[in-house]
Design an enzyme around this catalytic site. Structure first.
Site, mmCIF file in Angstrom:
data_model
loop_
_atom_site.group_PDB
_atom_site.id
_atom_site.type_symbol
_atom_site.label_atom_id
_atom_site.label_comp_id
_atom_site.label_asym_id
_atom_site.label_seq_id
_atom_site.Cartn_x
_atom_site.Cartn_y
_atom_site.Cartn_z
ATOM 1 C CG ASP A 171 37.549 57.121 21.899
ATOM 2 O OD1 ASP A 171 38.294 57.497 22.820
ATOM 3 O OD2 ASP A 171 37.761 56.082 21.251
ATOM 4 C CE1 TYR A 180 41.998 49.983 21.383
ATOM 5 C CE2 TYR A 180 42.740 51.061 19.360
ATOM 6 C CZ TYR A 180 42.827 50.886 20.738
ATOM 7 O OH TYR A 180 43.740 51.613 21.462
HETATM 8 O O1 CP3 Z 1 42.301 64.796 22.665
HETATM 9 C C1 CP3 Z 1 41.186 65.028 23.208
HETATM 10 O O2 CP3 Z 1 41.072 65.599 24.292
HETATM 11 C C2 CP3 Z 1 39.941 64.629 22.442
HETATM 12 C C3 CP3 Z 1 39.302 63.424 22.878
HETATM 13 C C4 CP3 Z 1 39.923 62.062 22.597
HETATM 14 C C5 CP3 Z 1 39.632 60.936 23.416
HETATM 15 N N1 CP3 Z 1 40.213 59.829 22.853
HETATM 16 C C6 CP3 Z 1 38.796 60.968 24.639
HETATM 17 C C7 CP3 Z 1 38.800 59.833 25.581
HETATM 18 C C8 CP3 Z 1 40.760 61.621 21.562
HETATM 19 C C9 CP3 Z 1 41.431 62.403 20.451
HETATM 20 C C10 CP3 Z 1 40.919 60.204 21.721
HETATM 21 C C11 CP3 Z 1 41.685 59.375 20.785
HETATM 22 C C12 CP3 Z 1 41.882 57.945 21.072
HETATM 23 N N2 CP3 Z 1 41.010 57.083 21.676
HETATM 24 C C13 CP3 Z 1 43.013 57.205 20.659
HETATM 25 C C14 CP3 Z 1 44.160 57.749 19.813
HETATM 26 C C15 CP3 Z 1 45.093 58.603 20.556
HETATM 27 C C16 CP3 Z 1 45.936 57.903 21.544
HETATM 28 O O3 CP3 Z 1 45.872 58.250 22.743
HETATM 29 O O4 CP3 Z 1 46.719 57.026 21.127
HETATM 30 C C17 CP3 Z 1 42.849 55.869 21.095
HETATM 31 C C18 CP3 Z 1 43.805 54.735 20.893
HETATM 32 C C19 CP3 Z 1 41.556 55.804 21.737
HETATM 33 C C20 CP3 Z 1 40.899 54.589 22.280
HETATM 34 C C21 CP3 Z 1 40.530 54.702 23.698
HETATM 35 N N3 CP3 Z 1 39.608 55.599 24.220
HETATM 36 C C22 CP3 Z 1 41.010 53.923 24.793
HETATM 37 C C23 CP3 Z 1 42.048 52.827 24.661
HETATM 38 C C24 CP3 Z 1 40.361 54.372 25.957
HETATM 39 C C25 CP3 Z 1 40.461 53.808 27.368
HETATM 40 C C26 CP3 Z 1 41.747 54.135 28.010
HETATM 41 C C27 CP3 Z 1 42.021 55.634 28.140
HETATM 42 O O5 CP3 Z 1 42.998 56.082 27.510
HETATM 43 O O6 CP3 Z 1 41.296 56.323 28.837
HETATM 44 C C28 CP3 Z 1 39.518 55.467 25.594
HETATM 45 C C29 CP3 Z 1 38.665 56.246 26.500
HETATM 46 C C30 CP3 Z 1 38.734 57.742 26.423
HETATM 47 N N4 CP3 Z 1 38.819 58.484 25.284
HETATM 48 C C31 CP3 Z 1 38.659 58.625 27.546
HETATM 49 C C32 CP3 Z 1 38.695 59.936 27.019
HETATM 50 C C33 CP3 Z 1 38.588 61.237 27.780
HETATM 51 C C34 CP3 Z 1 38.514 58.226 29.023
HETATM 52 C C35 CP3 Z 1 37.144 57.748 29.274
HETATM 53 C C36 CP3 Z 1 36.646 58.039 30.679
HETATM 54 O O7 CP3 Z 1 36.610 59.203 31.108
HETATM 55 O O8 CP3 Z 1 36.223 57.070 31.337
#
Ligand code: CP3
Length: 353
Positions: free
Chosen positions: A77, A154
């Site tokens: 992440d 963030y």
């Molecule tokens: O692309 C991929 O598969 C690789 C993994 C990846 C995750 N997050 C896994 C994740 C990547 C590249 C990210 C990037 C990320 N994380 C961004 C930039 C890309 C975008 O979507 O704009 C941002 C802003 C985040 C921050 C983030 N992480 C938030 C706001 C959240 C909660 C809301 C949500 O979108 O789920 C996460 C959690 C997150 N990151 C999950 C995953 C699989 C879900 C967590 C869970 O399973 O409970």
């Protein structure tokens, strides 16, 4: 050409001929997949998945077993950098990411450390090395980081935000403090991405998810300037292979010409722009990654195919397109529709090459 069985992604970024358009999906490893949910249920928090090398490797590979994807992306992440900087990240089921120690004053900024990523973030590098071994050169492995601006939102807001009032207040009233945060983040991101490259990622993507909330001059001063600095300081070849960089500013379509000037190899675009126009505007400077609205994956196979066809037609003939969604795949997407999307790109793009 790149010591890979499938090098379409790398060829397309360098605008070299390909048989079909390569495709992968932002957030392809994650919550829409039943096999991910099964693993997720065994852990009470998301961060412990990221920090477990075997599990993070397994989750990275899950979508590749299901679909004919042309790239893998490391399961992690963007927020693990501020976590490593001591802000105390946890993920709340309802509210998403929350920092226990957000930045509230100058003293908080002065305390922010610059890290050796092989120490504090060694779990990411170990995951990359393990994925590399398991991928066996099938497809390229992509690394990534959030942009300094996006991470700062963030860190200052203390989590996700809709209006961004805290960071904007800081930007307009104490810009020097914000620049200090962005400088510290830039240093950490350069070290972190270079460590990812040394550990084996074959391309890197910069997620500037919140660049689009800025006005033009603020975007230049608080986001693009630091992205440029990062790109200038990244290792560009590893073991004789060129490491291409993709820059994605969500909502940044009005600035594509400027984004194309900072040394990246491809621009990620969201779905609000016609990809043919984006291509014409950046000319032969960079490749384009995108740009189907992820919500189309809620519809029927026929509708998905139609949209893929429209985007391919808009881009037109030749290489330089990495098909992707315009933002991350939604967590309630039917997995079979993601499969239809990927197959359609391969099937319908042949005539354009
Ligand atoms: O692309 C991929 O598969 C690789 C993994 C990846 C995750 N997050 C896994 C994740 C990547 C590249 C990210 C990037 C990320 N994380 C961004 C930039 C890309 C975008 O979507 O704009 C941002 C802003 C985040 C921050 C983030 N992480 C938030 C706001 C959240 C909660 C809301 C949500 O979108 O789920 C996460 C959690 C997150 N990151 C999950 C995953 C699989 C879900 C967590 C869970 O399973 O409970």
């Amino acid at each position: 050409m790149f010591n890979l069985k499938n090098d379409r992604y790398l060829r397309a970024i360098l605008r070299k001929p390909v048989d079909v358009t390569p495709v992968w999906m932002m957030r392809q490893a994650g919550r829409y997949l039943p096999e991910y949910k099964k693993i997720r249920a065994k852990f009470n928090n998301f961060l412990s998945l990221c920090k477990n090398v075997d599990i993070a490797c397994e989750i990275t590979l899950q979508p590749l077993r299901r679909y004919n994807l042309d790239a893998a992306i490391v399961f992690s992440d963007i927020l693990i950098i501020p976590d490593a900087m001591g802000l105390g990240l946890h993920f709340d089921e309802k509210n998403g990411p929350i920092f226990l120690h957000p930045i509230t004053c100058q003293a908080d900024v002065d305390r922010l450390p610059v890290h050796d990523p092989e120490q504090e973030l060694s779990y990411v590098m170990n995951t990359i090395r393990m994925i590399h071994k398991n991928l066996k050169g099938e497809v390229p492995l992509l690394g990534f980081s959030g942009s300094p601006w996006t991470l700062a939102t963030y860190m200052v807001e203390g989590g996700s935000s809709k209006v961004f009032n805290k960071i904007k207040k800081l930007m307009y009233s104490e810009p020097i403090i914000l620049h200090k945060i962005l400088n510290k983040l830039t240093e950490n991101i350069i070290l972190y991405l270079n460590a990812q490259i040394c550990a084996g990622v074959q391309s890197v993507m910069l997620f500037d998810t919140w660049g689009g909330i800025l006005n033009w001059s603020a975007y230049r001063e608080f986001s693009l300037y630091y992205l440029h600095k990062i790109i200038d300081n990244l290792i560009r070849t590893n073991k004789g292979c060129y490491i291409p960089i993709v820059l994605f500013t969500k909502g940044g379509n009005q600035w594509l010409e400027d984004m194309a000037e900072i040394g990246c190899d491809a621009l990620g675009i969201d779905w609000t722009i016609n990809i043919g126009d984006a291509r014409r505007r950046v000319g032969d400077k960079v490749a384009i990654q995108g740009n189907m609205d992820p919500s189309i994956l809620y519809s029927s196979p026929l509708r998905i195919e139609k949209e893929v066809e429209t985007i391919l037609k808009s881009f037109g003939k030749g290489s330089g397109h990495i098909f992707n969604l315009g933002h991350g795949i939604h967590c309630d997407t039917p997995p079979e529709n993601a499969g239809i999307f990927i197959e359609s790109v391969h099937k319908l793009s042949r005539i354009w090459h």
